[in-house]
Design a protein around this motif. Sequence first.
Motif, mmCIF file in Angstrom:
data_model
loop_
_atom_site.group_PDB
_atom_site.id
_atom_site.type_symbol
_atom_site.label_atom_id
_atom_site.label_comp_id
_atom_site.label_asym_id
_atom_site.label_seq_id
_atom_site.Cartn_x
_atom_site.Cartn_y
_atom_site.Cartn_z
ATOM 1 N N MET A 1 40.412 39.354 43.397
ATOM 2 C CA MET A 1 41.806 39.861 43.786
ATOM 3 C C MET A 1 42.843 39.307 43.260
ATOM 4 S SD MET A 1 41.341 42.603 45.673
ATOM 5 C CE MET A 1 42.954 42.900 46.460
ATOM 6 N N VAL A 2 43.136 38.252 43.011
ATOM 7 C CA VAL A 2 44.127 37.455 42.395
ATOM 8 C C VAL A 2 44.352 38.161 40.757
ATOM 9 C CG1 VAL A 2 44.792 35.549 40.735
ATOM 10 C CG2 VAL A 2 44.179 35.134 43.528
ATOM 11 N N ASN A 3 43.248 38.497 40.175
ATOM 12 C CA ASN A 3 43.445 39.067 38.876
ATOM 13 C C ASN A 3 43.784 40.573 39.249
ATOM 14 O OD1 ASN A 3 42.847 36.831 37.531
ATOM 15 N ND2 ASN A 3 40.574 37.345 37.343
ATOM 16 N N HIS A 4 43.610 41.048 40.222
ATOM 17 C CA HIS A 4 44.023 42.416 40.466
ATOM 18 C C HIS A 4 45.496 42.532 40.707
ATOM 19 C CE1 HIS A 4 44.386 46.473 42.316
ATOM 20 N NE2 HIS A 4 45.277 45.848 43.198
ATOM 21 N N TYR A 5 45.899 41.410 41.728
ATOM 22 C CA TYR A 5 47.559 41.552 41.936
ATOM 23 C C TYR A 5 48.313 41.412 40.451
ATOM 24 C CZ TYR A 5 45.691 40.422 46.454
ATOM 25 O OH TYR A 5 44.886 40.390 47.695
ATOM 26 N N VAL A 6 47.752 40.528 39.452
ATOM 27 C CA VAL A 6 48.537 40.082 38.541
ATOM 28 C C VAL A 6 48.363 41.596 37.418
ATOM 29 C CG1 VAL A 6 48.694 38.841 36.227
ATOM 30 C CG2 VAL A 6 48.217 37.826 38.645
ATOM 31 N N HIS A 7 47.364 42.102 37.596
ATOM 32 C CA HIS A 7 47.103 43.417 36.798
ATOM 33 C C HIS A 7 48.019 44.726 37.274
ATOM 34 C CE1 HIS A 7 45.095 46.570 34.372
ATOM 35 N NE2 HIS A 7 44.841 47.296 35.531
ATOM 36 N N VAL A 8 48.092 44.597 38.467
ATOM 37 C CA VAL A 8 49.225 45.801 39.035
ATOM 38 C C VAL A 8 50.548 45.454 38.631
ATOM 39 C CG1 VAL A 8 50.352 46.437 41.087
ATOM 40 C CG2 VAL A 8 47.840 46.071 41.060
ATOM 41 N N ALA A 9 51.023 43.937 38.585
ATOM 42 C CA ALA A 9 52.287 43.702 38.273
ATOM 43 C C ALA A 9 52.569 43.930 36.801
ATOM 44 C CB ALA A 9 52.775 42.134 38.585
ATOM 45 N N ASP A 10 51.330 43.659 35.870
ATOM 46 C CA ASP A 10 51.425 44.007 34.577
ATOM 47 C C ASP A 10 51.586 45.461 34.276
ATOM 48 O OD1 ASP A 10 51.218 42.776 31.747
ATOM 49 O OD2 ASP A 10 49.729 44.296 31.935
ATOM 50 N N GLN A 11 50.835 46.298 34.867
ATOM 51 C CA GLN A 11 50.693 47.669 34.582
ATOM 52 C C GLN A 11 51.837 48.271 35.043
ATOM 53 O OE1 GLN A 11 48.226 49.368 32.726
ATOM 54 N NE2 GLN A 11 48.018 47.417 32.414
ATOM 55 N N MET A 12 52.654 47.990 36.370
ATOM 56 C CA MET A 12 53.829 48.405 36.701
ATOM 57 C C MET A 12 54.857 48.251 35.778
ATOM 58 S SD MET A 12 54.062 48.691 40.803
ATOM 59 C CE MET A 12 52.820 49.710 41.371
ATOM 60 N N ALA A 13 54.947 46.884 35.222
ATOM 61 C CA ALA A 13 55.844 46.377 34.173
ATOM 62 C C ALA A 13 55.890 47.140 32.980
ATOM 63 C CB ALA A 13 55.871 45.066 34.020
ATOM 64 N N GLN A 14 54.660 47.788 32.488
ATOM 65 C CA GLN A 14 54.774 48.488 31.320
ATOM 66 C C GLN A 14 55.093 49.999 31.694
ATOM 67 O OE1 GLN A 14 50.576 48.538 29.108
ATOM 68 N NE2 GLN A 14 50.336 46.325 29.873
ATOM 69 N N ASN A 15 55.076 50.256 32.872
ATOM 70 C CA ASN A 15 55.718 51.620 33.143
ATOM 71 C C ASN A 15 56.996 51.457 33.761
ATOM 72 O OD1 ASN A 15 53.318 53.955 33.173
ATOM 73 N ND2 ASN A 15 52.498 51.757 33.859
ATOM 74 N N ARG A 16 57.656 50.351 33.547
ATOM 75 C CA ARG A 16 58.866 50.282 33.870
ATOM 76 C C ARG A 16 59.161 50.495 35.535
ATOM 77 N NH1 ARG A 16 62.680 49.794 29.543
ATOM 78 N NH2 ARG A 16 64.370 50.230 30.744
ATOM 79 N N LEU A 17 58.220 49.824 36.451
ATOM 80 C CA LEU A 17 58.203 50.196 37.713
ATOM 81 C C LEU A 17 58.275 48.573 38.545
ATOM 82 C CD1 LEU A 17 55.335 52.595 37.979
ATOM 83 C CD2 LEU A 17 57.678 53.029 38.266
ATOM 84 N N MET A 18 58.701 48.585 39.687
ATOM 85 C CA MET A 18 58.806 47.398 40.507
ATOM 86 C C MET A 18 57.872 47.315 41.570
ATOM 87 S SD MET A 18 63.156 47.254 40.679
ATOM 88 C CE MET A 18 63.230 49.021 40.685
ATOM 89 N N VAL A 19 57.474 46.097 41.964
ATOM 90 C CA VAL A 19 56.437 46.175 43.133
ATOM 91 C C VAL A 19 56.654 45.344 44.346
ATOM 92 C CG1 VAL A 19 54.930 44.881 41.626
ATOM 93 C CG2 VAL A 19 54.119 46.340 43.321
ATOM 94 N N ASP A 20 56.218 45.612 45.427
ATOM 95 C CA ASP A 20 56.380 44.692 46.503
ATOM 96 C C ASP A 20 55.143 44.846 47.068
ATOM 97 O OD1 ASP A 20 56.781 43.700 49.060
ATOM 98 O OD2 ASP A 20 58.073 45.336 49.823
ATOM 99 N N MET A 21 54.269 43.587 47.223
ATOM 100 C CA MET A 21 52.797 43.591 47.316
ATOM 101 C C MET A 21 52.746 43.155 49.019
ATOM 102 S SD MET A 21 50.763 42.522 44.124
ATOM 103 C CE MET A 21 51.247 42.998 42.499
ATOM 104 N N HIS A 22 51.905 43.986 49.702
ATOM 105 C CA HIS A 22 51.757 43.378 51.000
ATOM 106 C C HIS A 22 50.250 43.115 51.455
ATOM 107 C CE1 HIS A 22 55.522 44.451 53.619
ATOM 108 N NE2 HIS A 22 55.789 44.487 52.331
ATOM 109 N N GLU A 23 49.924 42.229 52.184
ATOM 110 C CA GLU A 23 48.481 41.929 52.276
ATOM 111 C C GLU A 23 47.967 41.010 51.298
ATOM 112 O OE1 GLU A 23 49.899 44.418 55.332
ATOM 113 O OE2 GLU A 23 49.094 45.260 53.326
ATOM 114 N N SER A 24 48.800 40.604 50.266
ATOM 115 C CA SER A 24 48.249 39.991 49.057
ATOM 116 C C SER A 24 48.205 38.188 49.327
ATOM 117 C CB SER A 24 49.287 40.118 47.998
ATOM 118 O OG SER A 24 50.464 39.626 48.188
ATOM 119 N N VAL A 25 47.741 37.669 48.424
ATOM 120 C CA VAL A 25 47.646 36.254 48.058
ATOM 121 C C VAL A 25 49.165 35.857 48.240
ATOM 122 C CG1 VAL A 25 47.820 36.065 45.634
ATOM 123 C CG2 VAL A 25 46.694 34.249 47.004
ATOM 124 N N ARG A 26 49.461 34.576 48.951
ATOM 125 C CA ARG A 26 50.758 34.127 48.846
ATOM 126 C C ARG A 26 51.142 33.776 47.589
ATOM 127 N NH1 ARG A 26 48.295 30.688 46.913
ATOM 128 N NH2 ARG A 26 47.378 28.867 47.714
#
Length: 700
Positions: A457-482
């Motif tokens: 899951m740690v790798n998933h959260y980083v993947h989401v941040a990276d993919q959103m960055a490539q799409n010029r999108l911002m993200v706010d994650m809930h129920e994630s690792v601290r």
Amino acid sequence: MISRLCFCLTLISFGVSSHAQTIHSPDRKLTLQFQLNAAGEPTYQLRFGAKPVVKPSRLAILLQGQPGFDKGFTIAKIDSSVHDDTWTPVWGEVKQIRNHYRELAVTVQQAAVQNRQLVLRFRLFDDGLGFRYEFPAQDNLKYFTVQDELTEFNLPANHKAFWIPGDYDSNEYTYSTTRLNAVNTTPIEPIQLKSAPTTVQTPLMLKADDGLYLNIHEAALVNYPAMMLNVNTQSFGLSSQLVPSATGAKAYLQTPEHTPWRTIVVADNAPAILASKLILNLNEPSKIADTGWIQPQKFVGVWWEMHVNKAAWNYSDASNLKLAGTDWAALKPNGRHGANTANVKRYIDFAAKNGLQSVLVEGWNVGWEDWAGNWKEEVFDFVTPYPDFDVSELQRYAAGKNVKLIMHHETSGSVTNYERRMDAAYRFMKAHGYDAAKTGYVGRIIPRGEHHDGQWMVNHYVHVADQMAQNRLMVDMHESVRPTGLHRTYPNWLANEAARGNEFNAWSSGNPPEHETILPFTRLMGGPMDYTPGIFQIKLEDWNPERNKDKQVHTTLAKQAALYVTMYSPLQMAADLPEAYEKHLDAFQFIKDVAVDWDDTRILAAEPGDYLTIARRAKGKDEWYLGAITDEQARTQTVKLNFLTPGRRYTATIYADGKNADWEKNPMAYQIRKVQVTSKSALKLQMAAGGGAAISFKGL
């Protein structure tokens, strides 16, 4: 970058003596000592002046199916260097951050295991220590599985600790304050899963009787599980406990690789702990070259009305629905669906009228009918709206009001489903004018039952941040690792929840008044939190008397305003309903005015679990905002205003607790007054039990 200084010294000698290697922090207050003991085990210890911070403690990594990196070492090489530069964050609490440390990198090798090598890298700052394990590329080590990490933090005494249970899947607990020898999570009801009774989460805040404050956490958590801490209640030693994968192993790695940094922030006063930038400094610089599209912001949202039982996320009350083949338009609506076009327009109007940048909408997409508590693979497709949510019309309407909409992506724990649909979801966002998304991970992770805080899951959260960055999108994650400072590397990753937020006041025993005085010393050490402050209708019975009987927020109204300063985030929600703010427009003015991005931050007074007062200067302006909060004890505090620009006069607008305010008995009593002040002035603040004060300073 403003300045850089680097000095290196390398000693190479196979069979170098195991005698202690010592470095000092740049200001020489902290001393780190590294040594191999008689068994060839790596150890370290840390002192603050003459005071022990960490007694000799072992460092080890155990592997699956092969000898561990734990003993039989000799020193092969020692590197020492000094680093000093200054960098500018994309957004943050200060305009610039100095990165100044002394580094010791010790390469150790095991003769009995084909001279296999490990690098132990230490960085000693004026405010603490970071260290990590590095696995160089080598012929006799390529793919390997970490079975355990045995990092020790042997403390010299029975410190006071602020802790939550070492739950592998949730951080949403209230804090216990005990001595280390009294840590016991058994009486605490687990939210999802929990480890041993003496395992706690990081960041762990500690206070020693000799006046030292310590914070133990980690930085740059990538491709590795989160670290919990096992507490030895007899010796007061701490040892790392990695979150396991579904197979029981801790991490699957390939050389070259390294662990996250293990961090110890240490100071002789509480404000210095909060001022530390050690964790950010241990993260990599931004991977995003053009960051102009990343915008800190305030928002309102279709959200709180669901928590207070005024509306619902689901469109229908039907059950056992499947995403594919369902005729959603044919379903009978329940009449309580909050994310309908007319209601969202109401929020857009409120945001536009009050200068708020965006509107979050939860429950807009089909699938909310029966997923909660069920282990279902395909619940949401993230592109299909309910029949009463007109995506195109709301895009047009919001654009006409110069307001942005924030998408909500609740994965329902079906993470593989989200990853399969991610590209389509982000294209849908871009096509309909969305710049940001709030993601959610409620429930057990599908399909294998991985833990929220494990490597997968740690790798998933980083993947989401990276993919959103490539799409010029911002993200706010809930129920994630601290968080662990990765917002430096991915500045589009604006915030996380990853703690017990304000919404718990709506449907549980709530958050005790001390909760917000502890969070900055614990959860927020790693990064911003979407705490959702600004609840002005403190007594919740007004929204739904039947369901909300005796439910309330456990603060005063003035404290809710102060949280915008004390609970740092570049993404701040005005979390209450528009009609609640319309009853208190004079107090709502502070939420309208307060900044979310800062050039300077001053921690004026602090004690974990008791009180906190912070002043911040708005980005690019000579405007300051102050937040002061207290626990269940009423307090009087005199605040010197020497942070203001000398020679300039300001209007201070003070939003304070009313004369008879009390978080439980009279939480909505407040008073507002204006006075003229200068840098030579002082203000006397009287905070009610569970109360606070918020102040804006604007130049005349």
